[in-house]
Design an enzyme around this catalytic site. Sequence first.
Site, short mmCIF file in Angstrom:
data_model
loop_
_atom_site.label_atom_id
_atom_site.label_comp_id
_atom_site.label_asym_id
_atom_site.label_seq_id
_atom_site.Cartn_x
_atom_site.Cartn_y
_atom_site.Cartn_z
N GLN A 190 -1.67 -19.97 -0.55
CA GLN A 190 -0.92 -20.04 -1.81
C GLN A 190 0.34 -19.18 -1.80
O GLN A 190 1.22 -19.33 -2.64
CB GLN A 190 -1.80 -19.54 -2.97
CG GLN A 190 -2.93 -20.46 -3.31
CD GLN A 190 -4.06 -19.74 -4.03
OE1 GLN A 190 -4.17 -19.82 -5.23
NE2 GLN A 190 -4.91 -19.04 -3.29
N ARG A 191 0.39 -18.23 -0.87
CA ARG A 191 1.54 -17.32 -0.84
C ARG A 191 2.51 -17.64 0.28
O ARG A 191 3.63 -17.13 0.30
CB ARG A 191 1.03 -15.89 -0.65
CG ARG A 191 0.85 -15.22 -1.95
CD ARG A 191 0.50 -13.79 -1.92
NE ARG A 191 0.69 -13.01 -0.75
CZ ARG A 191 0.00 -11.90 -0.52
NH1 ARG A 191 -0.93 -11.51 -1.37
NH2 ARG A 191 0.24 -11.19 0.55
N ASP A 230 4.14 -6.05 -10.83
CA ASP A 230 3.88 -4.95 -11.73
C ASP A 230 3.80 -3.59 -11.02
O ASP A 230 4.41 -2.61 -11.48
CB ASP A 230 2.59 -5.44 -12.43
CG ASP A 230 1.66 -4.41 -12.87
OD1 ASP A 230 2.09 -3.66 -13.71
OD2 ASP A 230 0.52 -4.40 -12.39
N GLY A 231 3.16 -3.54 -9.84
CA GLY A 231 3.07 -2.28 -9.10
C GLY A 231 4.44 -1.79 -8.67
O GLY A 231 4.80 -0.61 -8.87
N ILE A 279 3.11 -14.47 -7.43
CA ILE A 279 2.51 -15.80 -7.60
C ILE A 279 1.58 -15.80 -8.81
O ILE A 279 1.25 -16.84 -9.35
CB ILE A 279 1.73 -16.27 -6.35
CG1 ILE A 279 0.56 -15.34 -6.03
CG2 ILE A 279 2.64 -16.43 -5.16
CD1 ILE A 279 -0.47 -15.97 -5.08
N ASP A 280 1.13 -14.60 -9.23
CA ASP A 280 0.11 -14.52 -10.30
C ASP A 280 0.68 -14.81 -11.68
O ASP A 280 -0.08 -15.09 -12.60
CB ASP A 280 -0.52 -13.12 -10.31
CG ASP A 280 -1.11 -12.73 -8.97
OD1 ASP A 280 -1.46 -13.63 -8.19
OD2 ASP A 280 -1.20 -11.52 -8.70
N LYS A 312 0.82 -1.22 0.00
CA LYS A 312 0.00 0.00 0.00
C LYS A 312 0.85 1.27 0.00
O LYS A 312 0.32 2.37 0.05
CB LYS A 312 -0.97 -0.01 1.18
CG LYS A 312 -0.32 -0.08 2.53
CD LYS A 312 -1.38 -0.08 3.62
CE LYS A 312 -0.82 -0.31 4.99
NZ LYS A 312 0.24 0.59 5.41
O1 F6P Z 1 -0.67 -10.46 -6.36
C1 F6P Z 1 -0.62 -11.48 -5.43
C2 F6P Z 1 -1.96 -11.66 -4.75
O2 F6P Z 1 -1.85 -12.74 -3.85
C3 F6P Z 1 -3.14 -11.84 -5.69
O3 F6P Z 1 -3.23 -13.13 -6.22
C4 F6P Z 1 -4.28 -11.45 -4.79
O4 F6P Z 1 -5.39 -10.96 -5.52
C5 F6P Z 1 -3.69 -10.36 -3.94
O5 F6P Z 1 -2.29 -10.50 -4.00
C6 F6P Z 1 -4.16 -10.39 -2.52
O6 F6P Z 1 -3.63 -9.30 -1.87
P1 F6P Z 1 -3.73 -9.10 -0.30
O7 F6P Z 1 -2.65 -9.92 0.32
O8 F6P Z 1 -3.54 -7.65 -0.13
O9 F6P Z 1 -5.08 -9.58 0.12
#
Ligand code: F6P
Length: 361
Positions: free
Chosen positions: A286-287, A118-119, A141-142, A76
């Site tokens: 997934q992350r 990308d951001g 991961i995307d 953010k």
């Molecule tokens: O870009 C990675 C990602 O995990 C996306 O797949 C998902 O939409 C987003 O980030 C979720 O973001 P946050 O952790 O802010 O909920």
Amino acid sequence: LSAINRIGLLTGGGDCPGLNAVIRAVTRSAIHNGIEVMGVLDGFNGLITDQFQPLSARDVSGILPRGGTILGTSNKDDPFRCRETAPDGEVTFTDRSDEAVANMERAGIQALIVTGGDGSQTIGLKLCDKGVQVVGIPKTIDNDLMGTDITFGFDSALQCATDALDRLHTTAESHHRVMVLEVMGRNSGWIALMSGIAGGGDIILIPEIDFTFENIVKRIHERRDSGRRFSIIVAAEGARLPDGSVVSRMAPSGNTVLGGVGVVVARRVEADSGMESRVTVLGHLQRGGSPSPFDRILATRFGVKAVEMVMDGQFSRMVCLKTPEISSVPIEEAVASRKNVPPDGETVRFARLVGVSFGDR
Ligand code: F6P
């Protein structure tokens, strides 16, 4: 020896498996070449708030298999657009990029390695315009970043989603149910498509292909009529409902957070097909956790290459994989557009040929 003797290293945006492998590779290879590394804490926030931490070989010891990032991250904070909320709730945005650059200069940082999607790469590019010497490393991961065949983190996310599908299969089969698995991927369908193929999904819903509930139910009934009394649906979080909407909400940070399409699909499919349905939202599992061997290796290669690029003075460029070589592209190219699943591409075509429905026919 290179003219650069101190670099900054930052991890920005959502975390993903392999970030620590990058931090380790950058630090080790930089030290090997006589360059000091300053870790920037909490992504771009650390640049604005002047939070740097020197990284030694010891600091990065043992972190290779660890998920997340020891530097912290944030999705953010943008130095060019710092969000501030006044006590009355009014939100304003301020450009604090000059402070960020001044903080880096004071810390003696002569080049900055930006590890992000990308951001983060877009912010890196804007820093280049302010005279900062930036090298990018692609992460998400995307897998939706242009300019590289693949980003690290994607393979680990796929592993997680595929494992979930394998588990859902056995319970779906036993109970003769429809199981919906909602996976991440933002506005691209790579995780859904690839895990759907790897995990034998029957119906895959992705943002790049419009679906109807009639087509989904048709496939479920075809399967039932041929004796397969269960079905597995993989829904990308960014899949568009037939009315064109995506299921999302606005977080307090101002970020749009996708999620919830799986529940909508499961409810409607249950009502229309008459088959008991359940939904699993895989979310941040997934992350998290340890990177796959593939991601550890890719992240290590990216990290070493980024340091080489710093030494060669190749700035405003992002490391990339052009199979089988590690190479680089202008950051501008990487952020010009998003890499989506080609709806008529080979992978979708092959998936259809092994019986996958995308809900479009
Ligand atoms: O870009 C990675 C990602 O995990 C996306 O797949 C998902 O939409 C987003 O980030 C979720 O973001 P946050 O952790 O802010 O909920």
